[in-house]
Design a protein around this motif. Sequence first.
Motif, PDB file in Angstrom:
ATOM      1  N   UNK A 197       0.822  -1.200   0.000  1.00 51.84           N
ATOM      2  CA  UNK A 197       0.000   0.000   0.000  1.00 51.84           C
ATOM      3  C   UNK A 197       0.862   1.258   0.000  1.00 51.84           C
ATOM      4  N   UNK A 198       0.392   2.277  -0.698  1.00 51.31           N
ATOM      5  CA  UNK A 198       1.120   3.547  -0.753  1.00 51.31           C
ATOM      6  C   UNK A 198       0.824   4.438   0.437  1.00 51.31           C
ATOM      7  N   UNK A 199      -0.162   4.060   1.257  1.00 53.37           N
ATOM      8  CA  UNK A 199      -0.508   4.877   2.425  1.00 53.37           C
ATOM      9  C   UNK A 199       0.622   4.829   3.449  1.00 53.37           C
ATOM     10  N   UNK A 200       0.862   5.939   4.161  1.00 53.36           N
ATOM     11  CA  UNK A 200       1.900   5.926   5.194  1.00 53.36           C
ATOM     12  C   UNK A 200       1.654   4.827   6.216  1.00 53.36           C
ATOM     13  N   UNK A 201       2.701   4.090   6.564  1.00 49.08           N
ATOM     14  CA  UNK A 201       2.591   2.936   7.458  1.00 49.08           C
ATOM     15  C   UNK A 201       3.319   3.203   8.769  1.00 49.08           C
ATOM     16  N   UNK A 202       2.735   2.793   9.904  1.00 56.22           N
ATOM     17  CA  UNK A 202       3.466   2.868  11.164  1.00 56.22           C
ATOM     18  C   UNK A 202       4.726   2.004  11.089  1.00 56.22           C
ATOM     19  N   UNK A 209       4.460  -9.017   9.311  1.00 54.62           N
ATOM     20  CA  UNK A 209       4.020  -7.727   9.846  1.00 54.62           C
ATOM     21  C   UNK A 209       3.908  -6.685   8.736  1.00 54.62           C
ATOM     22  N   UNK A 210       4.835  -6.721   7.773  1.00 58.29           N
ATOM     23  CA  UNK A 210       4.764  -5.782   6.648  1.00 58.29           C
ATOM     24  C   UNK A 210       3.530  -6.063   5.803  1.00 58.29           C
ATOM     25  N   UNK A 211       3.217  -7.337   5.577  1.00 60.74           N
ATOM     26  CA  UNK A 211       2.018  -7.681   4.821  1.00 60.74           C
ATOM     27  C   UNK A 211       0.757  -7.238   5.550  1.00 60.74           C
ATOM     28  N   UNK A 212       0.834  -7.138   6.887  1.00 62.84           N
ATOM     29  CA  UNK A 212      -0.299  -6.689   7.701  1.00 62.84           C
ATOM     30  C   UNK A 212      -0.486  -5.176   7.596  1.00 62.84           C
TER      31      UNK A 212
END
Length: 240
Positions: free
Chosen positions: A32-37, A61-64
């Motif tokens: 996803x291009x959305x900012x990720x924690x 965790x990255x796939x989550x």
Amino acid sequence: MRFTSEQRHDDGVLEREFVLGEIPGTLWTPESAAPAPLILMAHNNGLPKGASRLVARARQSAAFGYAVAAIDTPGCGDRPRSAADEQVRAHLRRAMAAGEPVDEIFESFIGPLVEKAVPEWRTTLDALLPLPGISGRVGYSGWTAVGIRLAVVEPRIAAAGFFAGGYVPRTQREEARQVSIPLLFLLQWDDEGNPRQRALDLFGAFGAKEKTLHANPGGHTGTPWFELEDGNRFFARHLK
């Protein structure tokens, strides 16, 4: 920070190797291009960032939906080890195998390693947070001794998941009382290398108002995979 390689996996996770001064690391980011924690994922002392169990945890965790970073701390993984460090490691392994007291050996080795590792994790965090695709909320997962110190000195860390170990340096056992962020503590009930009662005492010492203990039967490497899923949901409550 300089990225040295990248690979896009079938699940959409992008894996990139980087170098930051003398610090080698890996960053996994979701499709996803959305900012990720961001989750800082630290393996136990001496094990590399490329260890299969850590990589599997990081990719899941990255796939989550998280960005996940791991580094090799001083003397660990592919970084140079001194002859003195190798000697202490061998002495520690022999003592544990023979059932001999290891507290003083452990203190002399792990205590200084924590002191070296924590500033490098903070330097890594400084370099990662400005990157596109990473949001400002940060979690920590993994090695308990380093995690305790980071939770105390690094205000950007909002939640932590620790893999319970009975052998934690005295300094970090005292610092545990200052840990106030939400905490998930995983304990393997039959861990042959970490005294159960010490781990339980450490959990009791944490100052966090929200702290959860998950205990499962089995040895050191037997943590059930559903705990990783629970951990991802724990971080979702506090980072997303």
